[in-house]
Design an enzyme around this catalytic site. Structure first.
Site, PDB file in Angstrom:
ATOM      1  N   LYS A 163      23.253   3.106  35.121  1.00 38.57           N
ATOM      2  CA  LYS A 163      23.940   3.988  36.065  1.00 38.57           C
ATOM      3  C   LYS A 163      24.582   3.211  37.203  1.00 38.57           C
ATOM      4  O   LYS A 163      23.995   2.260  37.725  1.00 38.57           O
ATOM      5  CB  LYS A 163      22.910   4.999  36.604  1.00 38.57           C
ATOM      6  N   ASP A 209      21.262   1.919  29.676  1.00 39.51           N
ATOM      7  CA  ASP A 209      22.025   2.630  28.655  1.00 39.51           C
ATOM      8  C   ASP A 209      22.434   1.720  27.505  1.00 39.51           C
ATOM      9  O   ASP A 209      22.729   2.204  26.416  1.00 39.51           O
ATOM     10  CB  ASP A 209      23.249   3.289  29.297  1.00 39.51           C
ATOM     11  N   ARG A 225      21.143  14.664  29.490  1.00 34.80           N
ATOM     12  CA  ARG A 225      21.597  13.356  29.975  1.00 34.80           C
ATOM     13  C   ARG A 225      20.447  12.356  29.923  1.00 34.80           C
ATOM     14  O   ARG A 225      19.283  12.735  29.796  1.00 34.80           O
ATOM     15  CB  ARG A 225      22.075  13.485  31.401  1.00 34.80           C
ATOM     16  N   GLY A 226      20.839  11.086  30.061  1.00 35.21           N
ATOM     17  CA  GLY A 226      19.845  10.026  29.897  1.00 35.21           C
ATOM     18  C   GLY A 226      19.958   9.535  28.461  1.00 35.21           C
ATOM     19  O   GLY A 226      20.018  10.334  27.520  1.00 35.21           O
ATOM     20  N   ALA A 227      19.984   8.197  28.306  1.00 37.78           N
ATOM     21  CA  ALA A 227      20.321   7.602  27.015  1.00 37.78           C
ATOM     22  C   ALA A 227      19.465   8.117  25.840  1.00 37.78           C
ATOM     23  O   ALA A 227      20.008   8.601  24.837  1.00 37.78           O
ATOM     24  CB  ALA A 227      20.239   6.082  27.148  1.00 37.78           C
ATOM     25  N   ARG A 247      29.994  10.663  24.815  1.00 34.14           N
ATOM     26  CA  ARG A 247      29.773   9.713  25.922  1.00 34.14           C
ATOM     27  C   ARG A 247      29.712   8.307  25.309  1.00 34.14           C
ATOM     28  O   ARG A 247      28.971   8.084  24.349  1.00 34.14           O
ATOM     29  CB  ARG A 247      28.471  10.030  26.686  1.00 34.14           C
ATOM     30  N   GLN A 276      21.186  12.099  40.294  1.00 26.29           N
ATOM     31  CA  GLN A 276      20.034  12.188  39.382  1.00 26.29           C
ATOM     32  C   GLN A 276      18.724  11.867  40.103  1.00 26.29           C
ATOM     33  O   GLN A 276      17.667  12.390  39.756  1.00 26.29           O
ATOM     34  CB  GLN A 276      20.213  11.214  38.206  1.00 26.29           C
TER      35      GLN A 276
HETATM   36  O1  MRU Z   1      24.771   9.668  33.300  1.00 26.65           O
HETATM   37  P1  MRU Z   1      23.342   9.895  32.947  1.00 26.65           P
HETATM   38  O2  MRU Z   1      22.627  10.836  33.851  1.00 26.65           O
HETATM   39  O3  MRU Z   1      23.176  10.258  31.488  1.00 26.65           O
HETATM   40  O4  MRU Z   1      22.704   8.464  33.136  1.00 26.65           O
HETATM   41  C1  MRU Z   1      21.355   8.240  33.006  1.00 26.65           C
HETATM   42  C2  MRU Z   1      21.039   6.820  33.287  1.00 26.65           C
HETATM   43  O5  MRU Z   1      21.828   5.984  33.589  1.00 26.65           O
HETATM   44  C3  MRU Z   1      19.688   6.395  33.093  1.00 26.65           C
HETATM   45  O6  MRU Z   1      19.349   5.490  34.070  1.00 26.65           O
HETATM   46  C4  MRU Z   1      19.572   5.802  31.725  1.00 26.65           C
HETATM   47  O7  MRU Z   1      20.075   6.631  30.747  1.00 26.65           O
HETATM   48  C5  MRU Z   1      18.237   5.313  31.531  1.00 26.65           C
HETATM   49  S1  MRU Z   1      17.443   5.969  30.199  1.00 26.65           S
HETATM   50  C6  MRU Z   1      16.009   6.668  30.461  1.00 26.65           C
END
Ligand code: MRU
Length: 341
Positions: free
Chosen positions: A243, A232, A47-49, A88, A191
């Site tokens: 988020k 994202d 997870r995370g962009a 996603r 998170q």
């Molecule tokens: O749903 P997730 O855990 O994939 O979301 C992660 C986030 O929203 C982060 O803040 C975002 O991807 C920032 S990137 C480092």
């Protein structure tokens, strides 16, 4: 390099740190089938962009390996790209990585699998350098002894290494800045509690976990120097999808005169969308809200609305920190020139 690794490629397999098991267990899972990578992205094992973009790039290598001697190789890659993209919808880094990889098979060369692997490795290595630079540029807005509020997870777990907003906090600490971070727990997937606290503990960065609803109170009653979040997707006008809870944090920051900075790689900028209103917001299962780690906290059949992201209008954002520097409002020109160069 951090002691844990969100995404790696080893022995012709993708290896992901299962982030659904953190912070209690450190479990690495191996992937040989790209469909399992689609599932891992959708279920937030990774997870995370930026991290999901890198995982998708290696997922396409897996798809190519499986069909390398087949006349259907290109058709299979197109199908894999479509399925990975659909895993996603909000983080544009996923689409960015898939598009970058798909340019390779649009003009297929000899040894396509090896060329795809080289490109995925390049995306992986670039991500480390990009995040390191974001961390460096971000130092300009972090004073010594900074008190920061951070939302979600944006660290090494959300990228290949360093991270975006959390990378800025980590580098400030490494430079001896005596930084302290208040971490929003980030309901519903926690998170902040499970990942950001885990990371900052590993780096020895002083931090305090708060519930999301405490952030405005913390700004009102304690000296907060800035908010730092990741993102994202950034629309061409500077509206930012991140988020869920980010928008509320930005409103509270403006009400208290606290600067609100967004950190992201240029691959998060989507100039094709004029404003944030056009960003698709992922809706996830209601059980993420009605249950915490499998335990029900609401009566059965409670109706739920669970948007995973929100859009913070550009007017609430003090600056956007990328690997090329800090873009200040009005954002359109700076975003266009950084993203197009
Ligand atoms: O749903 P997730 O855990 O994939 O979301 C992660 C986030 O929203 C982060 O803040 C975002 O991807 C920032 S990137 C480092």
């Amino acid at each position: 390099m951090t002691s844990f690794q969100s995404v790696t490629w080893r022995d012709q397999k993708l290896v992901l740190l299962d982030q659904t098991m953190l912070p209690h267990q450190t479990v690495y899972r191996q992937y040989e089938d790209y469909l399992d990578v689609v599932e891992a992205i959708a279920t937030m094992v990774v997870r995370g962009a930026p991290a999901i973009g890198v995982a998708a790039a290696f997922g396409l290598v897996l798809a190519a390996q499986a069909e390398q001697n087949s006349p259907n190789l290109i058709a299979s890659l197109n199908l894999a790209a479509e399925q990975l993209l659909a895993a996603r919808p909000t983080a544009v880094n996923l689409a960015w990585a898939v598009k970058r990889m798909s340019k390779i098979w649009a003009d297929p060369a000899e040894g396509l699998v090896a060329v795809l692997l080289a490109e995925a490795n390049q995306i992986y290595l670039e991500d480390i350098e990009i995040n390191r630079r974001i961390g460096e540029h971000g130092q300009a807005v972090v004073p010594d002894q900074a008190q920061v509020i951070h939302h979600c997870n944006t660290g090494a777990l959300a990228t290949v290494d360093y991270g975006t907003a959390l990378g800025i906090i980590r580098i400030a600490h490494e430079r001896g800045k005596q930084i302290h971070a208040y971490l929003d727990e980030t309901r519903p997937r926690l998170q902040g509690a499970g990942l950001s606290a885990y990371e900052l503990q590993a780096y020895g960065v002083p931090h305090t976990l708060i519930v999301d609803g405490a952030a405005a109170h913390v700004m009102q009653t304690r000296q907060i120097d800035l908010c730092l979040v990741g993102c994202d997707r950034v629309a061409a006008n500077g509206d930012v999808a991140n988020k869920i809870g980010t928008y509320g944090l930005a409103i509270a920051a403006q009400a208290h005169g606290v600067p609100f900075y967004v950190a992201c790689p240029l691959s998060s900028i989507d100039l094709s969308l004029p404003t944030g209103a056009e960003i698709e917001i992922e809706e996830r299962s209601g059980t993420e809200v009605t249950h915490i780690q499998g335990v029900a906290i609401a009566p059965p059949h409670t109706p739920v609305y669970n948007p995973a992201f929100d859009v913070t209008p550009a007017a609430y954002i003090s600056g956007i920190i990328t690997e090329k520097g800090i873009i200040y409002p009005p954002f359109s020109a700076g975003l266009a020139s950084q993203a197009r160069d």
